[in-house]
Design a protein around this motif. Structure first.
Motif, PDB file in Angstrom:
ATOM      1  N   GLN A  44      -6.767   4.609 -13.630  1.00  0.00           N
ATOM      2  CA  GLN A  44      -6.991   4.194 -15.010  1.00  0.00           C
ATOM      3  C   GLN A  44      -6.380   2.814 -15.275  1.00  0.00           C
ATOM      4  OE1 GLN A  44      -8.893   5.848 -16.998  1.00  0.00           O
ATOM      5  NE2 GLN A  44      -9.060   7.816 -15.992  1.00  0.00           N
ATOM      6  N   ARG A  45      -5.204   2.558 -14.736  1.00  0.00           N
ATOM      7  CA  ARG A  45      -4.543   1.265 -14.960  1.00  0.00           C
ATOM      8  C   ARG A  45      -5.314   0.137 -14.289  1.00  0.00           C
ATOM      9  NH1 ARG A  45       1.929   2.979 -14.274  1.00  0.00           N
ATOM     10  NH2 ARG A  45       1.797   4.800 -15.645  1.00  0.00           N
ATOM     11  N   VAL A  46      -5.699   0.341 -13.034  1.00  0.00           N
ATOM     12  CA  VAL A  46      -6.458  -0.698 -12.328  1.00  0.00           C
ATOM     13  C   VAL A  46      -7.834  -0.880 -12.972  1.00  0.00           C
ATOM     14  CG1 VAL A  46      -7.361  -1.464 -10.099  1.00  0.00           C
ATOM     15  CG2 VAL A  46      -5.225  -0.197 -10.183  1.00  0.00           C
ATOM     16  N   GLY A  47      -8.310   0.164 -13.663  1.00  0.00           N
ATOM     17  CA  GLY A  47      -9.589   0.062 -14.365  1.00  0.00           C
ATOM     18  C   GLY A  47      -9.586  -0.961 -15.482  1.00  0.00           C
ATOM     19  N   ARG A  48      -8.418  -1.514 -15.815  1.00  0.00           N
ATOM     20  CA  ARG A  48      -8.309  -2.573 -16.832  1.00  0.00           C
ATOM     21  C   ARG A  48      -8.297  -3.959 -16.183  1.00  0.00           C
ATOM     22  NH1 ARG A  48      -8.966   2.375 -18.038  1.00  0.00           N
ATOM     23  NH2 ARG A  48      -9.359   2.551 -20.249  1.00  0.00           N
ATOM     24  N   ILE A  49      -8.541  -4.004 -14.864  1.00  0.00           N
ATOM     25  CA  ILE A  49      -8.605  -5.269 -14.132  1.00  0.00           C
ATOM     26  C   ILE A  49     -10.063  -5.577 -13.783  1.00  0.00           C
ATOM     27  CG2 ILE A  49      -7.820  -6.511 -12.076  1.00  0.00           C
ATOM     28  CD1 ILE A  49      -5.608  -5.757 -14.073  1.00  0.00           C
ATOM     29  N   CYS A  50     -10.496  -6.788 -14.082  1.00  0.00           N
ATOM     30  CA  CYS A  50     -11.889  -7.188 -13.796  1.00  0.00           C
ATOM     31  C   CYS A  50     -12.872  -6.151 -14.349  1.00  0.00           C
ATOM     32  CB  CYS A  50     -12.101  -7.378 -12.299  1.00  0.00           C
ATOM     33  SG  CYS A  50     -11.063  -8.667 -11.569  1.00  0.00           S
ATOM     34  N   ARG A  51     -12.603  -5.694 -15.541  1.00  0.00           N
ATOM     35  CA  ARG A  51     -13.362  -4.586 -16.131  1.00  0.00           C
ATOM     36  C   ARG A  51     -14.777  -4.998 -16.538  1.00  0.00           C
ATOM     37  NH1 ARG A  51     -11.800   0.329 -18.326  1.00  0.00           N
ATOM     38  NH2 ARG A  51     -12.872   1.093 -20.180  1.00  0.00           N
ATOM     39  N   LYS A  52     -14.917  -6.220 -17.027  1.00  0.00           N
ATOM     40  CA  LYS A  52     -16.202  -6.641 -17.583  1.00  0.00           C
ATOM     41  C   LYS A  52     -16.869  -7.763 -16.790  1.00  0.00           C
ATOM     42  CE  LYS A  52     -14.401  -5.602 -22.198  1.00  0.00           C
ATOM     43  NZ  LYS A  52     -14.046  -6.145 -23.523  1.00  0.00           N
ATOM     44  N   ARG A  53     -16.278  -8.141 -15.659  1.00  0.00           N
ATOM     45  CA  ARG A  53     -16.801  -9.275 -14.909  1.00  0.00           C
ATOM     46  C   ARG A  53     -17.096  -8.885 -13.468  1.00  0.00           C
ATOM     47  NH1 ARG A  53     -11.679 -12.627 -15.476  1.00  0.00           N
ATOM     48  NH2 ARG A  53     -10.851 -10.519 -15.727  1.00  0.00           N
ATOM     49  N   SER A  54     -18.289  -9.229 -12.998  1.00  0.00           N
ATOM     50  CA  SER A  54     -18.639  -8.910 -11.612  1.00  0.00           C
ATOM     51  C   SER A  54     -18.000  -9.893 -10.639  1.00  0.00           C
ATOM     52  CB  SER A  54     -20.169  -8.913 -11.441  1.00  0.00           C
ATOM     53  OG  SER A  54     -20.700 -10.178 -11.817  1.00  0.00           O
ATOM     54  N   LYS A  55     -17.815 -11.156 -11.091  1.00  0.00           N
ATOM     55  CA  LYS A  55     -17.178 -12.150 -10.243  1.00  0.00           C
ATOM     56  C   LYS A  55     -15.729 -12.306 -10.679  1.00  0.00           C
ATOM     57  CE  LYS A  55     -21.416 -14.712  -9.217  1.00  0.00           C
ATOM     58  NZ  LYS A  55     -22.106 -16.022  -9.280  1.00  0.00           N
ATOM     59  N   CYS A  56     -14.872 -11.516 -10.088  1.00  0.00           N
ATOM     60  CA  CYS A  56     -13.458 -11.517 -10.466  1.00  0.00           C
ATOM     61  C   CYS A  56     -12.657 -11.040  -9.270  1.00  0.00           C
ATOM     62  CB  CYS A  56     -13.230 -10.594 -11.671  1.00  0.00           C
ATOM     63  SG  CYS A  56     -11.506 -10.394 -12.154  1.00  0.00           S
ATOM     64  N   GLY A  71      -9.597  -9.545  -8.228  1.00  0.00           N
ATOM     65  CA  GLY A  71      -8.465  -8.830  -8.801  1.00  0.00           C
ATOM     66  C   GLY A  71      -7.311  -8.651  -7.826  1.00  0.00           C
ATOM     67  N   LYS A  72      -6.128  -8.449  -8.394  1.00  0.00           N
ATOM     68  CA  LYS A  72      -4.930  -8.215  -7.592  1.00  0.00           C
ATOM     69  C   LYS A  72      -4.078  -7.161  -8.293  1.00  0.00           C
ATOM     70  CE  LYS A  72      -1.962  -9.305  -4.266  1.00  0.00           C
ATOM     71  NZ  LYS A  72      -2.253  -9.183  -2.827  1.00  0.00           N
ATOM     72  N   ALA A  73      -3.596  -6.183  -7.552  1.00  0.00           N
ATOM     73  CA  ALA A  73      -2.746  -5.136  -8.118  1.00  0.00           C
ATOM     74  C   ALA A  73      -1.479  -4.982  -7.291  1.00  0.00           C
ATOM     75  CB  ALA A  73      -3.496  -3.809  -8.169  1.00  0.00           C
ATOM     76  N   TYR A  74      -0.331  -5.049  -7.980  1.00  0.00           N
ATOM     77  CA  TYR A  74       0.970  -4.822  -7.343  1.00  0.00           C
ATOM     78  C   TYR A  74       1.541  -3.519  -7.892  1.00  0.00           C
ATOM     79  CZ  TYR A  74       0.796  -9.789  -6.069  1.00  0.00           C
ATOM     80  OH  TYR A  74       0.438 -11.014  -5.559  1.00  0.00           O
ATOM     81  N   ILE A  75       1.898  -2.623  -6.988  1.00  0.00           N
ATOM     82  CA  ILE A  75       2.490  -1.348  -7.384  1.00  0.00           C
ATOM     83  C   ILE A  75       3.959  -1.376  -7.003  1.00  0.00           C
ATOM     84  CG2 ILE A  75       2.403   1.156  -7.144  1.00  0.00           C
ATOM     85  CD1 ILE A  75      -0.529   0.793  -6.216  1.00  0.00           C
ATOM     86  N   LEU A  76       4.823  -1.357  -8.009  1.00  0.00           N
ATOM     87  CA  LEU A  76       6.263  -1.405  -7.767  1.00  0.00           C
ATOM     88  C   LEU A  76       6.728  -0.098  -7.145  1.00  0.00           C
ATOM     89  CD1 LEU A  76       7.396  -2.955 -11.169  1.00  0.00           C
ATOM     90  CD2 LEU A  76       6.591  -4.138  -9.113  1.00  0.00           C
ATOM     91  N   ASN A  77       7.589  -0.199  -6.178  1.00  0.00           N
ATOM     92  CA  ASN A  77       8.087   1.002  -5.500  1.00  0.00           C
ATOM     93  C   ASN A  77       9.510   0.734  -5.029  1.00  0.00           C
ATOM     94  OD1 ASN A  77       7.855   3.623  -4.317  1.00  0.00           O
ATOM     95  ND2 ASN A  77       7.658   2.645  -2.322  1.00  0.00           N
ATOM     96  N   GLY A  78      10.366   1.712  -5.165  1.00  0.00           N
ATOM     97  CA  GLY A  78      11.739   1.513  -4.719  1.00  0.00           C
ATOM     98  C   GLY A  78      12.500   2.813  -4.638  1.00  0.00           C
ATOM     99  N   ASP A  79      13.576   2.807  -3.839  1.00  0.00           N
ATOM    100  CA  ASP A  79      14.403   4.009  -3.705  1.00  0.00           C
ATOM    101  C   ASP A  79      15.728   3.850  -4.440  1.00  0.00           C
ATOM    102  OD1 ASP A  79      15.645   2.174  -2.095  1.00  0.00           O
ATOM    103  OD2 ASP A  79      15.276   3.250  -0.214  1.00  0.00           O
ATOM    104  N   ASP A  80      15.859   2.762  -5.218  1.00  0.00           N
ATOM    105  CA  ASP A  80      17.031   2.583  -6.057  1.00  0.00           C
ATOM    106  C   ASP A  80      17.121   3.756  -7.035  1.00  0.00           C
ATOM    107  OD1 ASP A  80      18.207   1.572  -8.777  1.00  0.00           O
ATOM    108  OD2 ASP A  80      18.989   0.196  -7.256  1.00  0.00           O
ATOM    109  N   GLU A  81      18.326   4.286  -7.238  1.00  0.00           N
ATOM    110  CA  GLU A  81      18.514   5.478  -8.079  1.00  0.00           C
ATOM    111  C   GLU A  81      17.924   5.294  -9.479  1.00  0.00           C
ATOM    112  OE1 GLU A  81      22.139   8.292  -9.842  1.00  0.00           O
ATOM    113  OE2 GLU A  81      22.580   6.638  -8.468  1.00  0.00           O
ATOM    114  N   TYR A  82      18.124   4.108 -10.054  1.00  0.00           N
ATOM    115  CA  TYR A  82      17.640   3.866 -11.409  1.00  0.00           C
ATOM    116  C   TYR A  82      16.115   3.888 -11.441  1.00  0.00           C
ATOM    117  CZ  TYR A  82      17.253   1.926 -16.095  1.00  0.00           C
ATOM    118  OH  TYR A  82      16.950   1.742 -17.414  1.00  0.00           O
TER     119      TYR A  82
END
Length: 478
Positions: free
Chosen positions: A367-379, A381-392
């Motif tokens: 759903q989140r990535v669905g808001r990237i290049c949603r209305k344009r065929s020539k786009c 896109g780039k998606a970064y997914i944050l990931n970490g093992d830090d306790e916080y």
């Protein structure tokens, strides 16, 4: 004029062309109008949520042939209701004469105030947008506070003369939310027993959830509609007619997807990535898993991004006025960077170049990535997914989502690299559709039914003489 022709004529009047999958959706609705379950699996941005505003005029015209007087559209988030209600009002104002409706034919019911005169606590309007909690209170004879002295039978009669759409249904079916799923399947079962039509739809219904919905609602008649590039499948699923098709005109949504290790709560990494993307001319959507993180990120972005870069904030706790201002800026394309929470996942019509998001289960990422290049065929896109093992950071993720599901998601997406987040393909290891089935292969086997709640809701539904006061006591106890 046939029901489907009336609906499709209205859609063409407003939008011009109608996608093949929407045509099949309308045909599926017509097939279950005299009772049955339709499960719709169409990708993000395909137009599923717009269909009810055109089905409502058709029901107004010909619904009496099926004992149906209205359309109830159930959505998981109040923010989505604000969005779709506003767009429906605009369409009814602009095209009402041609559609055979007026803006007074659409209403809403949720614990927000959008339009004072069109809040419909008893579901009596031709088209009502509502949340699952408001829907279930009326289903269980406990009408909202402002109408507590009204006859609860009015809302019950409305529900039982309705075609009901449960939209973005994956959000009602989380393993840790037994009461939501129990409420959903109990209501569907009761509606199906009364030979009413029910539609369940979302872009992110994997095979496991389809099987659970069929098993737990036990429909006498049902149909599953799936868009799949593989364009093949069994003729039926657990006795339900299975319609599989592919829309060759629907553009692929290839997005370079990368899992990024972070320290602390990830805010520093978000700012660094956003700076790079903005300097490269990209508009950036940032999605954090909590309001606290979204606000903190917004403040840091305002402080650190170059002068002249407009930054916005969107979350579920904004006042109606603040939200309206942000949505207006988004509509005009005036925000280069948006820091938001999960409210953008469904129904909010955004179109950004890049996404930076906290780790989340795959259904939410789709759903989140669905808001990237949603209305344009020539786009590109780039998606970064944050990931970490830090306790916080682990706490920020684990406090919101099933941590094992998140880990399986990161593993699957990292392995795929470049992912097609738009076109379903059950045979491709880089299509979100195949990844959904892989990640959720065992998840829905752990989905629990709250038997006490189910039995109570069934009793409240079936015993006509049981009064509101008893219903309130039962729900309070549960």
């Amino acid at each position: 004029m046939a029901f489907r022709d009336y609906v499709l004529r209205g859609m063409r009047e407003v939008y011009g062309n109608v996608r093949p999958g929407i045509v099949k959706l309308v045909e599926g609705v017509e097939e279950v109008l005299d009772g049955g379950l339709l499960i719709v699996r169409l990708p993000t941005g395909y137009g599923k949520s717009t269909v009810t505003r055109f089905i409502a005029p058709a029901i107004k015209m010909a619904g009496s042939n099926y004992g149906i007087s209205r359309v109830i559209h159930v959505l998981p988030l109040r923010s989505i209701i604000e969005d779709v209600y506003g767009k429906t009002v605009k369409d009814y104002n602009d095209y009402g004469d041609k559609l055979g409706v007026s803006r007074d034919d659409v209403a809403y019911q949720a614990s927000i105030m959008i339009d004072e005169g069109r809040k419909d606590e008893l579901f009596l309007s031709p088209l009502i947008y509502t949340t699952l909690d408001s829907y279930m209170l009326n289903f269980a004879k406990v009408t909202p506070y402002r109408t507590r002295y009204a006859s609860f039978e009015a809302a019950r009669a409305a529900i039982y003369t309705t075609i009901t759409f449960f939209d973005e249904a994956h959000l009602f079916a989380e393993v840790d939310e037994a009461k939501a799923y129990t409420s959903l399947v109990t209501a569907i079962s009761s509606l199906l027993e009364a030979k009413l039509p029910v539609v369940v739809m979302t872009a992110t219904v994997p095979d496991g959830l389809v099987a659970r919905l069929i098993n737990d609602t036990n429909p006498l008649r049902c149909m599953v509609l799936t868009m799949d590039k593989a364009s093949k499948g069994p003729d039926n699923i657990m006795g339900c007619k299975n319609v599989v098709f592919f829309d060759s005109g629907y553009q692929a949504g290839w997005v370079d997807t990368e899992a990024v290790d972070v320290k602390g709560d990830g805010t520093d990494k978000v700012v660094d990535l956003a700076n790079e993307l903005v300097n490269d001319g990209k508009k950036v959507l940032v999605v954090r898993n909590t309001v606290k993180l979204a606000v903190k990120t917004y403040m840091r972005l305002k402080e650190k991004l170059p002068r002249g870069v407009s930054v916005g904030l969107l979350h579920g706790r904004l006042t109606h006025g603040d939200r309206e201002r942000v949505m207006d800026m988004l509509e005009k394309g005036d925000l280069n960077v948006l820091s938001a929470t999960q409210v953008v996942e469904a129904g909010v019509d955004l179109d950004y170049d890049a996404l930076i998001t906290d780790a989340a289960p795959l259904a939410q990422l789709v759903q989140r990535v669905g808001r990237i290049c949603r209305k344009r065929s020539k786009c590109s896109g780039k998606a970064y997914i944050l990931n970490g093992d830090d306790e916080y950071y682990v706490k920020a993720v684990n406090g919101v989502y099933n941590i094992n599901l998140v880990k399986e998601t990161i593993k699957a997406v990292s392995g795929a690299g470049k992912v097609d987040w738009k076109v379903p393909d059950s045979t491709s290891d880089t299509s979100y559709f195949k990844l959904l089935n892989d990640v959720y292969s065992e998840y829905y086997s752990n989905l629990k039914i709250d038997s006490d709640l189910r039995d109570a809701l069934k009793a409240l539904d079936s015993i006509v003489t049981m009064h509101r006061s008893y219903a309130e006591n039962v729900l309070d106890r549960l």
